[in-house]
Design a protein around this motif. Structure first.
Motif, PDB file in Angstrom:
ATOM      1  N   PRO A 154      34.002  58.736  21.332  1.00 52.26           N
ATOM      2  CA  PRO A 154      33.476  60.081  21.571  1.00 52.26           C
ATOM      3  C   PRO A 154      33.021  60.294  23.011  1.00 52.26           C
ATOM      4  O   PRO A 154      33.253  61.360  23.593  1.00 52.26           O
ATOM      5  CB  PRO A 154      32.310  60.182  20.584  1.00 52.26           C
ATOM      6  CG  PRO A 154      32.704  59.289  19.458  1.00 52.26           C
ATOM      7  CD  PRO A 154      33.413  58.136  20.108  1.00 52.26           C
ATOM      8  N   GLY A 186      34.708  63.231  25.400  1.00 49.91           N
ATOM      9  CA  GLY A 186      33.916  64.281  26.030  1.00 49.91           C
ATOM     10  C   GLY A 186      34.021  64.239  27.546  1.00 49.91           C
ATOM     11  O   GLY A 186      34.160  65.275  28.208  1.00 49.91           O
ATOM     12  N   TYR A 194      33.990  68.818  20.362  1.00 47.34           N
ATOM     13  CA  TYR A 194      33.691  68.468  21.744  1.00 47.34           C
ATOM     14  C   TYR A 194      33.602  69.718  22.615  1.00 47.34           C
ATOM     15  O   TYR A 194      32.796  69.789  23.543  1.00 47.34           O
ATOM     16  CB  TYR A 194      34.758  67.520  22.287  1.00 47.34           C
ATOM     17  CG  TYR A 194      34.767  66.192  21.571  1.00 47.34           C
ATOM     18  CD1 TYR A 194      33.960  65.148  22.003  1.00 47.34           C
ATOM     19  CD2 TYR A 194      35.576  65.985  20.454  1.00 47.34           C
ATOM     20  CE1 TYR A 194      33.960  63.911  21.349  1.00 47.34           C
ATOM     21  CE2 TYR A 194      35.587  64.765  19.793  1.00 47.34           C
ATOM     22  CZ  TYR A 194      34.777  63.735  20.242  1.00 47.34           C
ATOM     23  OH  TYR A 194      34.768  62.538  19.583  1.00 47.34           O
TER      24      TYR A 194
END
Length: 365
Positions: free
Chosen positions: A41, A45, A177
Motif C-alpha cells: 500500500p 500510494g 488510494y
C-alpha cells in the motif's frame, strides 16, 4: 515489499532533475503489480502521487492500457455493421453541468449504433454524480448484472455498461488510494481511453486540458488504435458544450503525422451556428436530472432537450448514420419527438428484467 516496484517508483519519484519516464513495458509492469497487490500500500500510494507530479507520457499510458487489456473484462463482439462506440467519461462524475451521455446512448442505440459505457459509483476526487445513478433513476440498474448478463443485454439492445465494482474489482480497489492522496493519478487519464470490448471499436475520449489530447494520440497510436474521437467536453466528458466552441479531434486511420502517429483532423463546432442557444444545463440533484431526462424522452421542449439534440446530432454524424451534422440534428429531434428513444429505454429495461427472471428460474432448478 516489491523490490522491482521500488525500482520503478524511484524512477518516477526522484525529483525534477533526476526523474525518468518509464518505458511502455515498465509502466505495464508497475500497473500489473499495483492491480495484483504485489506492491505494498505504501508503494502504491507513493507511485500514484509521484506519477501525477511527474506527469504521464503517452507511452506510459499505453503500458497501463496494455495491462487493463490483459486483466480487465471485455464484452464480446456482436453482429454490428459499424465499430462499437465506447464512451470514455471521467469516473468521478459531474458536479457543475448536467450529464447528457445517457440520452446520447439511448438515441444512438435506437438508431442502430451499438455503444459501451463504463464507470463506477461516486468516487474521488470530485464525488460527482456518476452515470450509474442516472441510469438507475431511469429504471436501468447495471450494478447487479454479471458480465455475462451485461453481454446479453448488449447483444439484445446494442447498449452495455461495464461496472467496475462488479466486473473489474482489481481496478476498483485503486480508488481507495485516490481518495487518500486527494488527487487524480494518471490512471484517471488512462481510463478515458480504455476499451472493454473485444471487437472493432471507435474510442471517444473526453478531456479538459489540451496536452491530454496529445497523450491520447500517442498512447492509442502505440497500441494500434486508429479509430478514435477526442472531445474537449463538459467537465472532461464526451458531452458537447453549448456555451463555447467545441474542439474535437477526428482520427484519420490511413494517415500519419510527421511523428508517425495517427493523424488528427481538427473540428471546431459552435452550437450557435446550428441554431442553439449558448447555455449549458446545470447539474441539479440527481432526481431533478432524471426528471428532466424523462421529460426529454416524452418529447417535451427544454434546455436539456436542446443539449440532447445538439449532442445527438453530432454523434449520429460521427457514427456514419447521417451525412452531416445538420441532418443528424434533424434526425435526433425527430427521434426524441416520435418516442423512438423512449421505446429504446423500455427495451433495455425489459431485456434486463427478462434476463434476471430467467437466471433466477435456472438457479432454483
Amino acid at each position: 515489499m516489491s523490490n522491482a516496484f521500488r525500482d520503478l517508483l524511484r524512477k518516477v519519484g526522484s525529483g525534477n532533475h533526476t526523474k525518468e519516464d518509464l518505458t511502455r513495458t515498465e509502466a505495464a509492469a508497475a500497473t500489473r503489480m499495483m492491480l495484483l497487490r504485489e506492491a505494498t500500500p505504501a508503494q502504491i500510494g507513493a507511485f500514484l502521487i509521484a506519477h501525477r507530479i511527474k506527469r504521464p507520457t503517452g507511452a506510459e499510458l499505453a503500458g497501463m492500457l496494455d495491462v487493463y487489456d490483459e486483466l480487465g473484462p471485455k464484452l464480446q463482439p456482436i453482429g454490428s455493421s459499424t465499430p462499437v462506440m465506447v464512451l470514455g467519461i471521467p469516473y468521478d462524475g459531474r458536479d457543475r453541468t448536467a450529464p447528457i451521455s445517457p440520452l446520447t446512448a439511448l438515441l444512438l442505440t435506437a438508431a442502430g449504433q451499438a455503444m459501451i459505457m463504463h464507470g463506477s459509483d461516486r468516487m474521488p476526487t470530485k464525488y460527482g454524480v456518476p452515470l450509474v445513478e442516472i441510469w438507475q433513476g431511469l429504471g436501468v440498474d447495471w450494478t447487479e448484472l454479471s458480465l455475462d448478463q451485461t453481454q446479453q443485454v448488449f447483444e439484445n439492445t446494442g447498449l452495455g455498461f461495464v461496472y467496475l465494482p462488479q466486473h473489474f474489482p482489481l481496478a476498483q480497489k485503486i480508488f481507495e488510494y485516490r481518495d487518500q492522496i486527494g488527487k487524480r493519478p494518471p490512471f484517471a487519464t488512462m481510463e478515458l481511453m480504455w476499451c472493454p470490448y473485444a471487437g472493432a471499436a471507435q474510442i471517444v475520449a473526453g478531456y479538459v486540458h489540451p496536452p491530454t489530447e496529445h497523450m491520447f494520440q500517442v498512447a492509442l497510436s502505440l497500441r494500434g488504435t486508429n479509430n478514435f474521437t477526442t472531445v474537449k467536453g463538459l467537465e472532461g466528458s464526451c458531452d458537447l458544450p453549448r456555451e463555447r466552441t467545441n474542439i474535437i479531434g477526428l482520427s484519420t486511420p490511413d494517415i500519419t503525422d510527421e511523428s508517425g502517429l495517427v493523424a488528427i483532423d481538427r473540428l471546431h463546432l459552435s452550437s450557435r451556428d446550428y441554431g442553439f442557444s449558448s447555455h449549458n444545463v446545470p447539474c441539479d440533484p440527481t432526481e431533478h436530472l432524471v426528471a428532466d431526462m424523462r421529460s426529454v424522452l416524452q418529447g417535451k421542449p427544454s434546455e436539456m432537450m436542446q443539449s440532447a439534440i445538439w449532442n445527438g446530432g453530432f454523434y449520429l454524424w460521427r457514427a456514419g448514420i447521417c451525412a452531416d451534422i445538420s441532418a443528424g440534428i434533424t434526425q435526433a429531434e425527430a427521434m426524441f419527438a416520435s418516442g423512438e428513444v423512449a421505446q429504446q429505454l423500455t427495451r433495455i429495461i425489459q431485456a434486463i428484467e427478462s434476463i434476471q427472471v430467467r437466471d433466477r428460474s435456472y438457479s432454483q432448478l
